[in-house]
Design a protein around this motif. Structure first.
Motif, PDB file in Angstrom:
ATOM      1  N   CYS A  96      47.962  59.371  49.999  1.00 40.77           N
ATOM      2  CA  CYS A  96      47.120  59.779  51.114  1.00 40.77           C
ATOM      3  C   CYS A  96      46.923  58.605  52.068  1.00 40.77           C
ATOM      4  O   CYS A  96      46.552  57.517  51.632  1.00 40.77           O
ATOM      5  N   PRO A  97      47.179  58.792  53.348  1.00 36.14           N
ATOM      6  CA  PRO A  97      47.014  57.705  54.304  1.00 36.14           C
ATOM      7  C   PRO A  97      45.566  57.285  54.492  1.00 36.14           C
ATOM      8  O   PRO A  97      45.289  56.244  55.069  1.00 36.14           O
ATOM      9  N   VAL A  98      44.652  58.096  54.002  1.00 42.56           N
ATOM     10  CA  VAL A  98      43.234  57.760  54.137  1.00 42.56           C
ATOM     11  C   VAL A  98      42.773  56.910  52.966  1.00 42.56           C
ATOM     12  O   VAL A  98      42.218  55.836  53.143  1.00 42.56           O
ATOM     13  N   CYS A  99      43.027  57.391  51.751  1.00 41.22           N
ATOM     14  CA  CYS A  99      42.465  56.728  50.576  1.00 41.22           C
ATOM     15  C   CYS A  99      43.508  56.255  49.579  1.00 41.22           C
ATOM     16  O   CYS A  99      43.176  55.545  48.639  1.00 41.22           O
ATOM     17  N   GLY A 100      44.735  56.632  49.759  1.00 46.14           N
ATOM     18  CA  GLY A 100      45.769  56.181  48.843  1.00 46.14           C
ATOM     19  C   GLY A 100      45.934  57.029  47.601  1.00 46.14           C
ATOM     20  O   GLY A 100      46.766  56.726  46.746  1.00 46.14           O
ATOM     21  N   ASP A 101      45.149  58.071  47.495  1.00 45.67           N
ATOM     22  CA  ASP A 101      45.287  58.973  46.358  1.00 45.67           C
ATOM     23  C   ASP A 101      46.564  59.792  46.520  1.00 45.67           C
ATOM     24  O   ASP A 101      47.216  59.779  47.562  1.00 45.67           O
ATOM     25  N   LYS A 102      46.889  60.510  45.498  1.00 40.83           N
ATOM     26  CA  LYS A 102      48.106  61.320  45.538  1.00 40.83           C
ATOM     27  C   LYS A 102      47.927  62.494  46.499  1.00 40.83           C
ATOM     28  O   LYS A 102      46.920  63.193  46.458  1.00 40.83           O
ATOM     29  N   VAL A 103      48.906  62.704  47.340  1.00 39.04           N
ATOM     30  CA  VAL A 103      48.796  63.801  48.295  1.00 39.04           C
ATOM     31  C   VAL A 103      48.995  65.130  47.585  1.00 39.04           C
ATOM     32  O   VAL A 103      49.685  65.232  46.577  1.00 39.04           O
ATOM     33  N   SER A 104      48.353  66.135  48.137  1.00 38.22           N
ATOM     34  CA  SER A 104      48.498  67.476  47.571  1.00 38.22           C
ATOM     35  C   SER A 104      49.220  68.406  48.533  1.00 38.22           C
ATOM     36  O   SER A 104      49.450  69.560  48.214  1.00 38.22           O
ATOM     37  N   GLY A 105      49.554  67.902  49.698  1.00 39.62           N
ATOM     38  CA  GLY A 105      50.250  68.726  50.677  1.00 39.62           C
ATOM     39  C   GLY A 105      49.792  68.382  52.077  1.00 39.62           C
ATOM     40  O   GLY A 105      49.041  67.419  52.278  1.00 39.62           O
ATOM     41  N   TYR A 106      50.257  69.128  53.010  1.00 39.54           N
ATOM     42  CA  TYR A 106      49.839  68.933  54.396  1.00 39.54           C
ATOM     43  C   TYR A 106      48.481  69.579  54.622  1.00 39.54           C
ATOM     44  O   TYR A 106      48.280  70.749  54.324  1.00 39.54           O
ATOM     45  N   HIS A 107      47.559  68.789  55.096  1.00 38.00           N
ATOM     46  CA  HIS A 107      46.226  69.292  55.390  1.00 38.00           C
ATOM     47  C   HIS A 107      45.791  68.773  56.751  1.00 38.00           C
ATOM     48  O   HIS A 107      45.785  67.578  56.989  1.00 38.00           O
ATOM     49  N   TYR A 108      45.434  69.662  57.613  1.00 33.54           N
ATOM     50  CA  TYR A 108      44.929  69.295  58.939  1.00 33.54           C
ATOM     51  C   TYR A 108      45.900  68.376  59.667  1.00 33.54           C
ATOM     52  O   TYR A 108      45.514  67.434  60.338  1.00 33.54           O
TER      53      TYR A 108
ATOM     54  N   THR B  79      47.801  64.654  53.030  1.00 38.71           N
ATOM     55  CA  THR B  79      46.611  63.993  52.502  1.00 38.71           C
ATOM     56  C   THR B  79      46.348  64.489  51.093  1.00 38.71           C
ATOM     57  O   THR B  79      46.950  65.458  50.639  1.00 38.71           O
ATOM     58  N   CYS B  80      45.422  63.827  50.432  1.00 38.96           N
ATOM     59  CA  CYS B  80      45.023  64.268  49.102  1.00 38.96           C
ATOM     60  C   CYS B  80      44.035  65.434  49.229  1.00 38.96           C
ATOM     61  O   CYS B  80      43.515  65.729  50.304  1.00 38.96           O
ATOM     62  N   GLU B  81      43.778  66.045  48.096  1.00 38.27           N
ATOM     63  CA  GLU B  81      42.878  67.197  48.087  1.00 38.27           C
ATOM     64  C   GLU B  81      41.445  66.792  48.439  1.00 38.27           C
ATOM     65  O   GLU B  81      40.728  67.531  49.113  1.00 38.27           O
ATOM     66  N   SER B  82      41.048  65.617  48.013  1.00 37.64           N
ATOM     67  CA  SER B  82      39.670  65.211  48.264  1.00 37.64           C
ATOM     68  C   SER B  82      39.428  64.896  49.741  1.00 37.64           C
ATOM     69  O   SER B  82      38.389  65.259  50.295  1.00 37.64           O
ATOM     70  N   CYS B  83      40.386  64.241  50.351  1.00 38.33           N
ATOM     71  CA  CYS B  83      40.211  63.950  51.782  1.00 38.33           C
ATOM     72  C   CYS B  83      40.320  65.221  52.607  1.00 38.33           C
ATOM     73  O   CYS B  83      39.673  65.365  53.643  1.00 38.33           O
ATOM     74  N   LYS B  84      41.124  66.125  52.156  1.00 34.52           N
ATOM     75  CA  LYS B  84      41.176  67.435  52.803  1.00 34.52           C
ATOM     76  C   LYS B  84      39.789  68.078  52.765  1.00 34.52           C
ATOM     77  O   LYS B  84      39.256  68.551  53.776  1.00 34.52           O
ATOM     78  N   GLY B  85      39.198  68.112  51.597  1.00 32.22           N
ATOM     79  CA  GLY B  85      37.887  68.714  51.447  1.00 32.22           C
ATOM     80  C   GLY B  85      36.814  67.955  52.205  1.00 32.22           C
ATOM     81  O   GLY B  85      35.932  68.545  52.823  1.00 32.22           O
TER      82      GLY B  85
ATOM     83  N   LEU C 292      42.004  69.584  63.340  1.00 33.45           N
ATOM     84  CA  LEU C 292      41.612  70.891  62.805  1.00 33.45           C
ATOM     85  C   LEU C 292      42.715  71.912  62.711  1.00 33.45           C
ATOM     86  O   LEU C 292      42.751  72.701  61.787  1.00 33.45           O
ATOM     87  N   GLU C 293      43.584  71.951  63.672  1.00 38.80           N
ATOM     88  CA  GLU C 293      44.453  73.117  63.760  1.00 38.80           C
ATOM     89  C   GLU C 293      45.593  73.125  62.766  1.00 38.80           C
ATOM     90  O   GLU C 293      46.318  74.094  62.679  1.00 38.80           O
ATOM     91  N   GLY C 294      45.793  72.081  62.043  1.00 40.40           N
ATOM     92  CA  GLY C 294      46.849  72.073  61.058  1.00 40.40           C
ATOM     93  C   GLY C 294      48.210  72.338  61.645  1.00 40.40           C
ATOM     94  O   GLY C 294      48.572  71.750  62.646  1.00 40.40           O
ATOM     95  N   LYS C 295      48.933  73.237  61.029  1.00 41.21           N
ATOM     96  CA  LYS C 295      50.323  73.438  61.417  1.00 41.21           C
ATOM     97  C   LYS C 295      50.455  73.955  62.838  1.00 41.21           C
ATOM     98  O   LYS C 295      51.450  73.720  63.499  1.00 41.21           O
ATOM     99  N   PHE C 296      49.445  74.637  63.315  1.00 39.25           N
ATOM    100  CA  PHE C 296      49.545  75.175  64.655  1.00 39.25           C
ATOM    101  C   PHE C 296      49.529  74.063  65.700  1.00 39.25           C
ATOM    102  O   PHE C 296      50.054  74.214  66.784  1.00 39.25           O
ATOM    103  N   SER C 297      48.913  72.956  65.350  1.00 39.35           N
ATOM    104  CA  SER C 297      48.859  71.853  66.301  1.00 39.35           C
ATOM    105  C   SER C 297      50.245  71.334  66.616  1.00 39.35           C
ATOM    106  O   SER C 297      50.489  70.807  67.676  1.00 39.35           O
ATOM    107  N   LEU C 298      51.137  71.458  65.670  1.00 38.75           N
ATOM    108  CA  LEU C 298      52.470  70.920  65.872  1.00 38.75           C
ATOM    109  C   LEU C 298      53.134  71.616  67.041  1.00 38.75           C
ATOM    110  O   LEU C 298      53.840  71.014  67.830  1.00 38.75           O
ATOM    111  N   ILE C 299      52.897  72.882  67.153  1.00 42.76           N
ATOM    112  CA  ILE C 299      53.429  73.624  68.284  1.00 42.76           C
ATOM    113  C   ILE C 299      52.803  73.102  69.561  1.00 42.76           C
ATOM    114  O   ILE C 299      53.477  72.821  70.539  1.00 42.76           O
ATOM    115  N   GLN C 300      51.501  72.938  69.535  1.00 42.60           N
ATOM    116  CA  GLN C 300      50.788  72.529  70.737  1.00 42.60           C
ATOM    117  C   GLN C 300      51.189  71.132  71.167  1.00 42.60           C
ATOM    118  O   GLN C 300      51.319  70.844  72.353  1.00 42.60           O
TER     119      GLN C 300
END
Length: 213
Positions: free
Chosen positions: A117-129, A133-139, A184-192
């Motif tokens: 995770c680029p925020v905390c270094g924990d293991k990433v769980s997937g693309y979030h926002y 990122t990891c699940e905790s930073c996502k939450g 916030l927009e997650g995957k939709f932001s990529l389009i924008q």
DNA sequence: GTAGCCTTGAGT
DNA sequence: ACTCAAGGCTAC
């Protein structure tokens, strides 16, 4: 907060996504340049990296126009898709790579061995926002935005954020979330974001077309 | 409040 | 049908 405040709008839907851009992509086109954390290298081809850097520079320009003053708190507007951050500190350098987490600190991701995770270094769980990122930073990011949390830093807004200390300073953690590009927009932001390049930098359309080929 | 797991809905 | 990310749920 004696300094006067300047609102910095991080509008989550600033661009028209209805341009029919054939490049509208999925996670394979993360907007973040590779130096942020450790996106899998396979997710970036040269064109996408170029796009990411263009967006990075564009964002930098936009952010620099709005960050002139100091404050220690984040506030949120009531808009569903917008966050207003009461100007972040002068040391809040969107224009640079993600703070203390340098690529040298990261494990090799060439073979998908591990991604942090680029925020905390924990293991990433997937693309979030918008990025891996990891699940905790996502939450954490979700709670912060949805509940319009306002944090303050008891130190000097330079707290080190890692897996073991991420709970200590919510302000610095959220600041780092923003620094690395969570939105916030997650995957939709990529389009924008891609549409934004076309709209703001018409000369890049040829490049975009080449990427699409 | 945090963080892991689960559900849901959209996209392919 | 499958994948993925957002959001909900809940134990801690």
């Amino acid at each position: 907060m004696e300094n006067h405040s300047m609102l910095l709008s991080l509008n989550m839907s600033p661009f028209n996504a209805n341009s029919g851009d054939s490049l509208a992509g999925t996670q394979a086109s993360s907007p973040m340049p590779p130096q942020y954390g450790s996106p899998p290298i396979s997710h970036y081809n040269s064109c996408q990296q170029s796009l990411a850097m263009q967006h990075h520079q564009q964002t930098t320009m936009m952010m620099n126009q709005n960050m002139n003053d100091l404050d220690t708190s984040h506030t949120f507007s009531s808009g569903a898709n917008s966050i207003s951050v009461v100007d972040m500190s002068a040391s809040y350098q969107i224009s640079g790579p993600a703070t203390s987490l340098t690529t040298g600190d990261l494990p090799d991701t060439k073979d998908g061995i591990e991604e942090v995770c680029p925020v905390c270094g924990d293991k990433v769980s997937g693309y979030h926002y918008g990025l891996l990122t990891c699940e905790s930073c996502k939450g954490f990011f979700k709670r912060t935005v949805q509940n319009k949390k306002v944090y303050t830093c008891v130190a000097d807004r330079g707290c080190h954020i890692d897996k073991t200390q991420r709970k200590r300073c919510a302000f610095c953690r959220f600041q780092k979330c923003l620094e690395v590009g969570m939105k916030l927009e997650g995957k939709f932001s990529l389009i924008q974001i891609r549409v934004a390049h076309v709209r703001l930098h018409p000369r890049h359309t040829t490049h975009l077309r080449n990427c699409a080929d």
